[in-house]
Write a protein that holds these residues in place. Structure first.
Motif, PDB file in Angstrom:
ATOM      1  N   ALA A   1      -1.740 -31.812 -29.874  1.00 27.39           N
ATOM      2  CA  ALA A   1      -0.603 -32.687 -29.582  1.00 27.39           C
ATOM      3  C   ALA A   1       0.171 -32.177 -28.371  1.00 27.39           C
ATOM      4  O   ALA A   1       0.630 -32.964 -27.538  1.00 27.39           O
ATOM      5  N   GLN A   2       0.314 -30.853 -28.268  1.00 22.32           N
ATOM      6  CA  GLN A   2       0.975 -30.285 -27.095  1.00 22.32           C
ATOM      7  C   GLN A   2       0.184 -30.613 -25.830  1.00 22.32           C
ATOM      8  O   GLN A   2       0.752 -30.979 -24.801  1.00 22.32           O
ATOM      9  N   ALA A   3      -1.139 -30.493 -25.908  1.00 23.81           N
ATOM     10  CA  ALA A   3      -1.989 -30.770 -24.747  1.00 23.81           C
ATOM     11  C   ALA A   3      -1.822 -32.209 -24.272  1.00 23.81           C
ATOM     12  O   ALA A   3      -1.620 -32.464 -23.074  1.00 23.81           O
ATOM     13  N   ILE A   4      -1.892 -33.161 -25.192  1.00 22.73           N
ATOM     14  CA  ILE A   4      -1.773 -34.566 -24.817  1.00 22.73           C
ATOM     15  C   ILE A   4      -0.381 -34.854 -24.261  1.00 22.73           C
ATOM     16  O   ILE A   4      -0.221 -35.554 -23.255  1.00 22.73           O
ATOM     17  N   THR A   5       0.629 -34.297 -24.904  1.00 21.28           N
ATOM     18  CA  THR A   5       2.004 -34.505 -24.453  1.00 21.28           C
ATOM     19  C   THR A   5       2.189 -34.050 -23.014  1.00 21.28           C
ATOM     20  O   THR A   5       2.737 -34.783 -22.175  1.00 21.28           O
ATOM     21  N   ILE A   6       1.721 -32.850 -22.714  1.00 19.94           N
ATOM     22  CA  ILE A   6       1.944 -32.302 -21.374  1.00 19.94           C
ATOM     23  C   ILE A   6       1.030 -32.961 -20.344  1.00 19.94           C
ATOM     24  O   ILE A   6       1.463 -33.288 -19.233  1.00 19.94           O
ATOM     25  N   LEU A   7      -0.221 -33.175 -20.691  1.00 20.59           N
ATOM     26  CA  LEU A   7      -1.157 -33.766 -19.731  1.00 20.59           C
ATOM     27  C   LEU A   7      -0.746 -35.168 -19.296  1.00 20.59           C
ATOM     28  O   LEU A   7      -1.036 -35.585 -18.170  1.00 20.59           O
ATOM     29  N   LEU A   8      -0.053 -35.892 -20.167  1.00 23.98           N
ATOM     30  CA  LEU A   8       0.298 -37.280 -19.858  1.00 23.98           C
ATOM     31  C   LEU A   8       1.791 -37.468 -19.580  1.00 23.98           C
ATOM     32  O   LEU A   8       2.252 -38.602 -19.463  1.00 23.98           O
ATOM     33  N   HIS A   9       2.530 -36.374 -19.431  1.00 22.66           N
ATOM     34  CA  HIS A   9       3.991 -36.510 -19.396  1.00 22.66           C
ATOM     35  C   HIS A   9       4.520 -37.165 -18.125  1.00 22.66           C
ATOM     36  O   HIS A   9       5.670 -37.612 -18.103  1.00 22.66           O
ATOM     37  N   ASP A  10       3.706 -37.256 -17.076  1.00 18.33           N
ATOM     38  CA  ASP A  10       4.190 -37.878 -15.841  1.00 18.33           C
ATOM     39  C   ASP A  10       3.328 -39.064 -15.395  1.00 18.33           C
ATOM     40  O   ASP A  10       3.218 -39.339 -14.195  1.00 18.33           O
TER      41      ASP A  10
END
Length: 247
Positions: A85-94
């Protein structure tokens, strides 16, 4: 700083076994052990092949690697922050930084944080593996992305929220925080150079103020319009302006 206090507390109990976070297959990128699920691979593919500016793609990947290493450094932290979940959150945050005219993510009416959060949520809900996520996890991902510009609020939220925000913060603030030393920082930056990060960020925020100024008034991005965009004027659009007409 509250985030430092949180991490100090976590460090003090780092010997506690990891029991709360799911186990995932892993791989190594830039010397960092990271989650290697189909969902994460597809998120990586999405940003690499989306037409996003290269500085945005590298920023999201570096931020993920910093966030992943923060978990790797601390067993207790890793036990309370779901690394996928952390990976998806950060990878798509912008995703909301997309400036293409036919962008599937950027809208005229939403702040970029909301565009990004909505796009990430749509990605997860539309993916066969993302459909397995609980609504709580999806909501916390949305909260983390939408609060990326409100750090003092984000660090008071759930671990997934501040555990993601801290990875993003590391990319701007450099080594020496959140357990990321110079060796780790340099090996990540060597593979994904950060020399265009500040320039790209500056150009993007100027673009927001030009393309959709209504979404920047009374926000932390407003300063870019005031300083860099001719004709930009937030007067009359801010909360304080309502009071100025009365008092």
């Amino acid at each position: 700083m509250k985030s430092a206090a949180i991490l100090s507390l976590v460090a003090a109990v780092a010997a506690v076994p990891c029991t709360g976070s799911p186990k995932y297959p892993t791989t190594t990128i830039a010397g960092i052990e990271v989650v290697d699920t189909q969902l994460v691979r597809d998120a990586l593919s999405l940003i690499k092949n989306s037409g996003l500016n290269d500085y945005v793609v590298k920023h999201q990947i570096r931020s993920w690697l910093f966030g992943a290493q923060q978990l790797n450094n601390n067993a207790t932290l890793k036990s309370i922050v779901d690394p996928e979940a952390q990976a998806i959150t950060i990878l798509l945050h912008d995703l909301g930084w997309d400036q293409s005219p036919d962008s599937p993510w950027t809208t005229k009416e939403n702040r970029f944080e909301v565009d990004s959060a909505n796009a990430a949520r749509n990605f997860v809900r539309g993916h066969k593996d993302g459909k397995k996520w609980s609504e709580t996890k999806v909501q916390q991902m949305w909260d983390a992305i939408s609060l990326q510009g409100a750090y003092s609020i984000a660090i008071s939220k759930e671990p997934l929220v501040w555990g993601s925000i801290n990875g993003i913060a590391n990319d701007y603030r450099g080594p020496g925080i959140f357990g990321i030393n110079e060796t780790i920082y340099n090996q990540i930056v060597a593979e994904f150079p950060a020399d265009d990060l500040l320039y790209g960020t500056n150009e993007t925020f100027k673009w927001f103020c030009e393309y959709k100024p209504e979404t920047t008034y009374d926000t932390w991005v407003e300063g870019w319009g005031t300083y860099f965009v001719p004709g930009y004027d937030p007067t009359g659009h801010r909360q304080v302006d309502q009071f100025r007409t009365v008092f």
